[in-house]
Design an enzyme around this catalytic site. Structure first.
Site, PDB file in Angstrom:
ATOM      1  N   ASP A  31       0.834  -1.203   0.000  1.00 57.58           N
ATOM      2  CA  ASP A  31       0.000   0.000   0.000  1.00 57.58           C
ATOM      3  C   ASP A  31       0.868   1.253   0.000  1.00 57.58           C
ATOM      4  O   ASP A  31       0.553   2.246  -0.660  1.00 57.58           O
ATOM      5  CB  ASP A  31      -0.908   0.017   1.241  1.00 57.58           C
ATOM      6  CG  ASP A  31      -2.086  -0.919   1.089  1.00 57.58           C
ATOM      7  OD1 ASP A  31      -2.221  -1.516   0.008  1.00 57.58           O
ATOM      8  OD2 ASP A  31      -2.856  -1.050   2.055  1.00 57.58           O
ATOM      9  N   GLU A 111     -24.989 -18.706 -13.811  1.00 51.99           N
ATOM     10  CA  GLU A 111     -24.320 -17.675 -13.019  1.00 51.99           C
ATOM     11  C   GLU A 111     -25.101 -17.424 -11.746  1.00 51.99           C
ATOM     12  O   GLU A 111     -26.334 -17.533 -11.738  1.00 51.99           O
ATOM     13  CB  GLU A 111     -24.226 -16.369 -13.813  1.00 51.99           C
ATOM     14  CG  GLU A 111     -23.473 -16.485 -15.123  1.00 51.99           C
ATOM     15  CD  GLU A 111     -23.701 -15.270 -16.009  1.00 51.99           C
ATOM     16  OE1 GLU A 111     -23.305 -14.159 -15.600  1.00 51.99           O
ATOM     17  OE2 GLU A 111     -24.295 -15.433 -17.086  1.00 51.99           O
ATOM     18  N   LYS A 113     -26.948 -15.254  -9.025  1.00 51.50           N
ATOM     19  CA  LYS A 113     -27.722 -14.007  -9.103  1.00 51.50           C
ATOM     20  C   LYS A 113     -27.310 -13.135  -7.919  1.00 51.50           C
ATOM     21  O   LYS A 113     -27.632 -13.429  -6.773  1.00 51.50           O
ATOM     22  CB  LYS A 113     -29.225 -14.296  -9.059  1.00 51.50           C
ATOM     23  CG  LYS A 113     -30.100 -13.080  -9.290  1.00 51.50           C
ATOM     24  CD  LYS A 113     -31.578 -13.481  -9.342  1.00 51.50           C
ATOM     25  CE  LYS A 113     -32.445 -12.259  -9.649  1.00 51.50           C
ATOM     26  NZ  LYS A 113     -32.374 -11.246  -8.600  1.00 51.50           N
ATOM     27  N   ASP A 115     -27.182 -10.026  -5.407  1.00 51.40           N
ATOM     28  CA  ASP A 115     -28.217  -9.156  -4.855  1.00 51.40           C
ATOM     29  C   ASP A 115     -27.628  -7.774  -4.606  1.00 51.40           C
ATOM     30  O   ASP A 115     -27.069  -7.493  -3.547  1.00 51.40           O
ATOM     31  CB  ASP A 115     -28.764  -9.761  -3.554  1.00 51.40           C
ATOM     32  CG  ASP A 115     -30.135  -9.212  -3.201  1.00 51.40           C
ATOM     33  OD1 ASP A 115     -30.730  -8.542  -4.057  1.00 51.40           O
ATOM     34  OD2 ASP A 115     -30.603  -9.448  -2.082  1.00 51.40           O
ATOM     35  N   ARG A 134     -30.058   1.276 -13.613  1.00 50.59           N
ATOM     36  CA  ARG A 134     -31.077   0.580 -14.392  1.00 50.59           C
ATOM     37  C   ARG A 134     -32.315   1.439 -14.608  1.00 50.59           C
ATOM     38  O   ARG A 134     -32.903   1.464 -15.696  1.00 50.59           O
ATOM     39  CB  ARG A 134     -31.472  -0.729 -13.684  1.00 50.59           C
ATOM     40  CG  ARG A 134     -32.480  -1.535 -14.498  1.00 50.59           C
ATOM     41  CD  ARG A 134     -32.966  -2.777 -13.751  1.00 50.59           C
ATOM     42  NE  ARG A 134     -33.866  -3.511 -14.614  1.00 50.59           N
ATOM     43  CZ  ARG A 134     -35.135  -3.197 -14.823  1.00 50.59           C
ATOM     44  NH1 ARG A 134     -35.658  -2.144 -14.227  1.00 50.59           N
ATOM     45  NH2 ARG A 134     -35.888  -3.918 -15.618  1.00 50.59           N
ATOM     46  N   TYR A 222     -21.830  -9.372 -15.537  1.00 45.40           N
ATOM     47  CA  TYR A 222     -22.585 -10.562 -15.942  1.00 45.40           C
ATOM     48  C   TYR A 222     -23.029 -10.551 -17.406  1.00 45.40           C
ATOM     49  O   TYR A 222     -23.563 -11.551 -17.897  1.00 45.40           O
ATOM     50  CB  TYR A 222     -23.807 -10.761 -15.044  1.00 45.40           C
ATOM     51  CG  TYR A 222     -24.803  -9.628 -15.021  1.00 45.40           C
ATOM     52  CD1 TYR A 222     -25.713  -9.439 -16.055  1.00 45.40           C
ATOM     53  CD2 TYR A 222     -24.864  -8.745 -13.933  1.00 45.40           C
ATOM     54  CE1 TYR A 222     -26.637  -8.407 -16.029  1.00 45.40           C
ATOM     55  CE2 TYR A 222     -25.788  -7.713 -13.900  1.00 45.40           C
ATOM     56  CZ  TYR A 222     -26.672  -7.556 -14.948  1.00 45.40           C
ATOM     57  OH  TYR A 222     -27.594  -6.526 -14.931  1.00 45.40           O
ATOM     58  N   LYS A 309     -34.888 -18.688  -8.170  1.00 42.76           N
ATOM     59  CA  LYS A 309     -34.738 -18.053  -6.853  1.00 42.76           C
ATOM     60  C   LYS A 309     -34.629 -19.122  -5.766  1.00 42.76           C
ATOM     61  O   LYS A 309     -35.464 -20.029  -5.680  1.00 42.76           O
ATOM     62  CB  LYS A 309     -35.942 -17.142  -6.561  1.00 42.76           C
ATOM     63  CG  LYS A 309     -36.127 -16.010  -7.559  1.00 42.76           C
ATOM     64  CD  LYS A 309     -34.972 -15.019  -7.544  1.00 42.76           C
ATOM     65  CE  LYS A 309     -34.962 -14.138  -6.333  1.00 42.76           C
ATOM     66  NZ  LYS A 309     -35.989 -13.094  -6.342  1.00 42.76           N
ATOM     67  N   CYS A 403     -42.520   9.465  23.986  1.00 46.87           N
ATOM     68  CA  CYS A 403     -41.443   8.547  24.366  1.00 46.87           C
ATOM     69  C   CYS A 403     -41.947   7.542  25.391  1.00 46.87           C
ATOM     70  O   CYS A 403     -42.556   7.932  26.403  1.00 46.87           O
ATOM     71  CB  CYS A 403     -40.263   9.332  24.935  1.00 46.87           C
ATOM     72  SG  CYS A 403     -38.924   8.283  25.540  1.00 46.87           S
ATOM     73  N   CYS A 406     -39.930   8.513  28.882  1.00 49.51           N
ATOM     74  CA  CYS A 406     -40.027   9.780  29.615  1.00 49.51           C
ATOM     75  C   CYS A 406     -41.261  10.593  29.239  1.00 49.51           C
ATOM     76  O   CYS A 406     -41.464  11.688  29.759  1.00 49.51           O
ATOM     77  CB  CYS A 406     -38.762  10.614  29.396  1.00 49.51           C
ATOM     78  SG  CYS A 406     -38.583  11.205  27.688  1.00 49.51           S
ATOM     79  N   CYS A 421     -36.799  10.949  20.399  1.00 49.50           N
ATOM     80  CA  CYS A 421     -37.158  11.615  21.652  1.00 49.50           C
ATOM     81  C   CYS A 421     -36.161  12.755  21.854  1.00 49.50           C
ATOM     82  O   CYS A 421     -34.954  12.507  21.978  1.00 49.50           O
ATOM     83  CB  CYS A 421     -37.079  10.639  22.824  1.00 49.50           C
ATOM     84  SG  CYS A 421     -37.222  11.465  24.427  1.00 49.50           S
ATOM     85  N   CYS A 427     -34.048  11.733  29.450  1.00 48.71           N
ATOM     86  CA  CYS A 427     -34.630  10.435  29.107  1.00 48.71           C
ATOM     87  C   CYS A 427     -33.691   9.326  29.583  1.00 48.71           C
ATOM     88  O   CYS A 427     -32.562   9.217  29.103  1.00 48.71           O
ATOM     89  CB  CYS A 427     -34.830  10.355  27.592  1.00 48.71           C
ATOM     90  SG  CYS A 427     -35.653   8.859  27.047  1.00 48.71           S
TER      91      CYS A 427
END
Length: 667
Positions: A31, A111, A113, A115, A134, A222, A309, A403, A406, A421, A427
């Site tokens: 790095d 392939e 899928k 998410d 998209r 893809y 799926k 709340c 309180c 709150c 509180c």
């Protein structure tokens, strides 16, 4: 010296190193060396602006502000996929294909899928031209500046490629990066993100590309689309794209028939949990582009592709009640209390309902039978209500207006999903939460004092803020439940010892909103003392490296509050460290500059902290885990076997503390 050629040569080197690190996962320089080359390039580009290139690797750090994202029409429409949920549906899909193509042998590309958020990126003459979300499939938002910060996306291609084409990929957020982002939010009292997919998608629309650059986003390719592409099938296209510099997942497989597709599905239905990112199924595509052209599209989807799926484990149970939790920043979180049910190997009793909008969207009511699944396979979530089992005469859930702790009227800022709150200093859960944060391991690390004890001290009127901890006596603590003489003495001693905690950790501990560990270190290093920090203006703060307006305003708000100023002054009077103590080490050198060390095991001549300090005093960097970027492992007794194995596999030198002493004493 030919400046233009020099600049171009450095750009090519940096592009290669980026590819090795982020795509191939096989870095060839440290790095430190990479940063030096990047700095050299930036200096040259600043000195010779006539050689500016929008696709230079120096542009990956971001910094461009986009107030409004321009809407752009897709040259090639982005279709959605038809979904299937059983192997029978896949067989029906194949029959529909064969009706069009006849009884011909078919190959399929399988392939995973991913998410995430779909993206279309246009390349012209081998350079990244434009990136568009998209959207509705016909048009999307131009997010080019943000996409350029994702280091696995090539800015310039290698090899032989068409003059112009589009690639389609999924912008994802790997689990490790997502968990780190959430941990940082939790540490500053903010609500964590709900899931990696939404976080990845939201990242693309951040206005400041420098903020996008900080997020560990990735892009998995893809599909490629364009005229005169130099390949004839989906699988060949993926292989070619990998050679051009794109990150193409190696899990993709060519299947000779549907039986092999089923094998792929069965394998990944089990092993998907081993992947570093979210996947919710398999995409099956007819491999031949010729056959794809013949099959064409429906109004919404390609006929030559379908998504299978995976089934999320899902159970139904009864919603017994809804309770509301108050966080240390005052944020209200509604919680569904469920009839206990087994789900994905654990007993689930509670699930977050997130906010008022989610409750209204689900129309969820006490007494309902609800469907629960593990969101992202991690956090239980209610996905729907079984209306067929809803009891008669139920009333819609009314979100609380005050709340629960309180009774202060809740507020909801425009544009925010959560109610808060505002009774910050009155509180109880907020007060207890702030003190618990103050004593936590990464903050003041007060030995002998835990979260339950903080609540006990508060409920018995002994503390009302974290400054009160420093006035506690053993006699005050002894009468409390479960408190013996030794426990009380350890608590008081732990509070006393916390006065030695350095300023940057104290700054994190006092709980300024949005000021996590890293920000606290930056502010402490820049301002040196709490007095200098409290006098800083908004613009002064914004000019500090990596401090944005939101953090800056939060710091200003904190010190403008009189109660905060009183608490800080009390802490100072007790001897808490509110300035950096500069230790000048006359033996410091730069002998280890550019070297990264990992320390593991038990040592005789050094404590681990002393060893790490010696590394840093001599210009080295201390790494938290072994990777290809590690230069040395300093090993003591009982070095972890996993670290030993990893260091051996990566051929990283393992040295003793004596070897280390010789290293810094050389010359």
């Amino acid at each position: 010296m030919d400046i233009q050629n020099t600049i171009q040569k450095i750009r090519e080197e940096l592009n290669l190193h980026n590819h090795n690190y982020y795509v191939l996962d096989t870095p060839t320089i440290s790095d430190f060396e990479f940063d030096l080359k990047l700095k050299q390039l930036q200096d040259l580009e600043n000195k010779y602006p006539e050689y500016f290139d929008e696709n230079s690797p120096s542009q990956r750090v971001g910094g461009t502000i986009t107030k409004n994202f321009q809407t752009v029409a897709h040259e090639h429409r982005m279709y959605s996929l038809d979904n299937s949920y059983s192997k029978e549906e896949l067989m029906d899909w194949e029959k529909r294909i064969q009706k069009v193509l006849g009884d011909v042998p078919l190959e399929y590309t399988c392939e995973l899928k991913y998410d995430g958020a779909s993206i279309s990126i246009t390349y012209e003459n081998g350079k990244l031209k434009r990136a568009v979300t998209r959207g509705d499939g016909f048009q999307g938002d131009d997010v080019t500046n943000n996409i350029k910060t994702i280091k696995s996306i090539p800015l310039k291609l290698k090899g032989n490629f068409p003059d112009k084409f589009d690639v389609r990929g999924e912008i994802i957020l790997p689990f490790a990066g997502f968990e780190k982002m959430n941990q940082d939010l939790i540490e500053i009292g903010e609500l964590p993100y709900s899931n990696p997919r939404n976080t990845a998608s939201g990242s693309l629309k951040l206005q400041d590309s420098a903020e996008v650059a900080k997020r560990p986003l990735d892009c998995l390719l893809y599909f490629l689309i364009g005229n005169n592409l130099p390949f004839k099938s989906q699988f060949e296209g993926l292989e070619t794209a990998r050679n051009w510099g794109f990150k193409v997942p190696k899990e993709a497989k060519l299947a000779n028939n549907l039986a092999e597709v089923f094998e792929f599905i069965d394998y990944w239905d089990i092993h998907r949990h081993d992947l570093p990112y979210e996947t919710d199924g398999v995409v099956v595509k007819v491999n031949s582009f010729h056959f794809q052209d013949e099959l064409g599209f429906t109004a919404k989807s390609p006929r030559w592709a379908i998504a299978y799926k995976f089934k999320s484990e899902q159970v139904s149970t009864r919603l017994n009640s809804i309770s509301y939790q108050v966080g240390r920043t005052g944020s209200i979180t509604p919680v569904a209390n469920l009839e206990p049910v087994q789900l994905a190997g654990t007993i689930v009793k509670r699930a977050s309902l997130h906010n008022a909008d989610q409750i209204e969207k689900l129309d969820i009511r006490v007494g309902d039978t609800v469907f629960v699944e593990k969101g992202g396979e991690i956090i239980p979530k209610i996905i729907a209500v079984d209306l067929s089992k809803r009891p008669e005469n139920t009333e819609p859930t009314k979100y609380i207006t005050h709340c629960p702790e309180c009774n202060t009227a809740l507020v909801r800022t425009e544009g925010e999903a959560n109610h808060y709150c505002p009774n910050f200093y009155g509180c109880p859960p907020q007060i207890i939460g702030r003190i618990q944060h103050y004593i936590s391991r990464k903050a003041m690390d007060i030995e002998g004092l835990g979260g339950e004890t903080v609540a006990l001290l508060f409920n018995n009127g002994l503390v009302h803020n974290y400054a009160d901890l420093y006035e506690l006596t053993v006699d005050q603590i002894l009468p409390l439940e479960r408190m013996a003489q030794k426990s009380a003495e350890n608590l008081v001693k732990g509070v006393e010892n916390s006065k030695n905690i350095p300023f940057e950790r104290v700054l994190f501990a006092i709980g300024i909103r949005y000021v996590g560990e890293t920000v606290a270190k930056k502010l402490a290093k820049h301002y040196k003392s709490i007095d200098a920090l409290r006098q800083a203006t908004l613009m002064d703060l914004i000019l500090v490296d990596e401090i944005g307006e939101r953090i800056a305003q939060s710091v200003i708000d904190f010190f403008e509050n009189q109660e905060n100023r009183i608490i800080i002054d009390r802490l100072k009077s007790f001897g808490v460290q509110f300035e950096i103590v500069e230790h000048i080490n006359p033996n410091a050198t730069d002998k280890l500059s550019g070297k990264t060390f990992v320390v593991s095991g038990v040592f005789e001549k050094f404590s681990r902290d002393d060893l790490k300090k010696a590394i840093e005093d001599n210009g080295g960097k201390v790494g938290s885990s072994i990777s290809a970027k590690t230069d040395y492992v300093v090993a003591g007794d009982n070095m972890g076997p996993a670290k030993l194995d990893k260091a051996t596999k990566l051929n990283i030198p393992i040295i003793s503390e004596d070897d280390f002493m010789n290293l810094i004493n050389e010359g």
